[in-house]
Design a protein around this motif. Structure first.
Motif: not given
Length: 493
Positions: A241-248
């Motif tokens: 989910t950390d990667y999700t934050d960067y992507f979003m």
């Protein structure tokens, strides 16, 4: 050979609704079965079957849902610029079927792989039906709101069936059947579209028809290959989910710059003001979704642990209620709300769209105060009343009906036709950020590991009280500044 129907013939329909609206509503209905079925089981499945904590499950749920809606923005752009709505919808539907079939084979082993394909598929599928509905009407046709109202109510039949059936099959029979039912229903929806798309005439055709066929095919294949290449990347980001934050955050900045650029390119000042007004509605929708979309996350886990099985005179699973009662209330009350607006319009007392949004937030605030109030009806073990929980959902649905259907309609009214897909995509992207925020808000409520049922009840309901306050502030703010936004909208109502 049958002569293709023209856009003029479609838009000059008699009666209240064009026949194409019924076909599109039917296709979207089956997509909503698949979508709401999956949404309703995600958090539950991750806690019960994958062994995630409530906090981790909320974050994961928010990430998955954020990706689903973020890809509608990307899919909307590719539909606008390359594929056209018809081909985009077919490609998306096919990927959704494949994703659910993978989940049906081995839900525990292939959970993230199946979800990844479903995310990409939904991105190509979801924004296009809504955009095609907008094209069934002339720009000044006042029947458009009624059309979106019917569309909104009709597709919730799919949400009702999917929300109830998928969790029921998984919980009481077999998780393989849960995901297989979503795949089969989606296949039926795609089949319906294939057999009825001839009635849409030029609506949804490729925007590159002026190009040489060979060149157009190369562009289309590039989009298909690009979406397949993105699978491993999305798979990794969904799991972490950390990667999700960067992507979003990245896609959010890009989308904002893209919107500003497109707005700057619009020739008239009046059209620019309309797009700014559309952005206000989109931002408000983000806040609404961040609060209301606790449904698939924290409210799903709250229903799993903290509610009895008694609804009026029925014995019913709380998760079935949580997943489907919103859709049931939409089906019942959507036509009634529509009649209410028409009656008020005749008496010249209908509130404008901005005030309707504000009323929606006030009802949302009231619903979360009632979710908070479930703690007053709990027994010593921390089990509360399903009846009070359902009452809160009724208020939430009434709030949603004040802005959901008219939201989609107002975006198409305020946007130039060539920007329909992008603006619908931006509407769904705001929902993506709402989903991400909803997951984080839900995770904040469930930080206590191995908590007792009473501790969970207190933590969740305390969180719902805070969300009620946020909704109240937003609602009052919208009503206070309604005249300013109304000026930006020009003649659009």
């Amino acid at each position: 050979m049958e002569k293709e129907i023209t856009l003029e013939q479609i838009q000059n329909f008699e009666g209240k609704y064009p026949k194409q609206l019924w076909y599109l509503s039917l296709v979207e209905m089956w997509e909503r079965f698949c979508f709401y079925g999956m949404r309703g089981v995600l958090a539950f499945f991750m806690v019960e079957q994958l062994g995630l904590s409530d906090q981790k499950s909320n974050l994961q749920y928010g990430a998955i849902q954020a990706f689903v809606y973020a890809f509608t923005f990307i899919g909307g752009i590719f539909a606008d610029k390359v594929l056209g709505f018809k081909k985009s919808l077919f490609w998306g539907g096919s990927l959704m079927i494949l994703g659910n079939l993978i989940l049906a084979v081995s839900p525990h082993d292939f959970f993230y792989a199946g979800i990844t394909l479903s995310i990409i598929g939904t991105g190509f599928f979801k924004p296009n039906i809504s955009s095609m509905v907008g094209e069934l009407y002339h720009e000044k046709d006042n029947r458009r709101d009624a059309g979106y109202g019917l569309f909104y109510a009709g597709i919730n039949i799919g949400g009702l069936l999917g929300g109830a059936m998928c969790i029921y099959l998984g919980k009481y029979y077999n998780w393989h059947y849960c995901f297989l039912s979503a795949a089969l229903v989606m296949a039926f929806g795609l089949g319906t579209f294939i057999f009825t798309k001839k009635h849409l005439g030029p609506i949804g055709d490729s925007p590159l028809l002026n190009l040489d066929k060979k060149k157009r095919t190369i562009y289309e294949i590039a989009v298909y290959i690009g979406s397949l290449i993105s699978i491993p990347l999305i798979f990794i980001m969904v799991k972490n989910t950390d990667y999700t934050d960067y992507f979003m955050y990245t896609i959010g900045i890009i989308a904002l710059i893209y919107f500003i650029y497109e707005t700057a390119m619009v020739p008239t000042l009046q059209a620019k003001y309309k797009l700014i007004a559309a952005f206000v509605f989109i931002f408000c929708y983000f806040i609404f979704m961040a609060i209301s979309e606790q449904s698939g996350g924290s409210l799903s886990l709250f229903a799993k642990d903290n509610l009895d099985h008694s609804l009026v005179f029925l014995n019913i699973d709380p998760n079935v209620v949580n997943n489907s009662v919103n859709s049931l209330f939409v089906i019942i009350f959507s036509p009634l709300i529509g009649i209410l607006w028409i009656g008020m319009h005749k008496r010249k007392i209908e509130p404008n769209t901005v005030v309707k949004f504000g009323i929606g937030f006030l009802l949302l605030a009231l619903s979360f105060y009632v979710f908070y109030a479930t703690r007053l009806f709990a027994n010593a073990q921390g089990i509360s009343s399903l009846n009070i929980f359902t009452l809160a959902y009724l208020l939430l649905t009434l709030g949603e009906l004040c802005l959901g259907p008219i939201g989609m309609s107002i975006i198409t009214k305020l946007s130039p036709k060539k920007m329909f897909g992008m603006m619908m995509g931006l509407w769904f992207l705001s929902s993506a950020f709402g989903q991400l925020a909803a997951g984080k808000l839900g995770a904040e409520m469930s930080t206590i590991e191995n908590a007792s049922l009473m501790a969970k009840l207190v933590a969740y309901t305390e969180g719902y009280k805070v969300l009620a306050l946020y909704s109240l502030i937003a609602g009052v703010g919208l009503i206070v500044f309604s005249q300013l936004v109304k000026k930006l909208m020009g003649e659009v109502r």
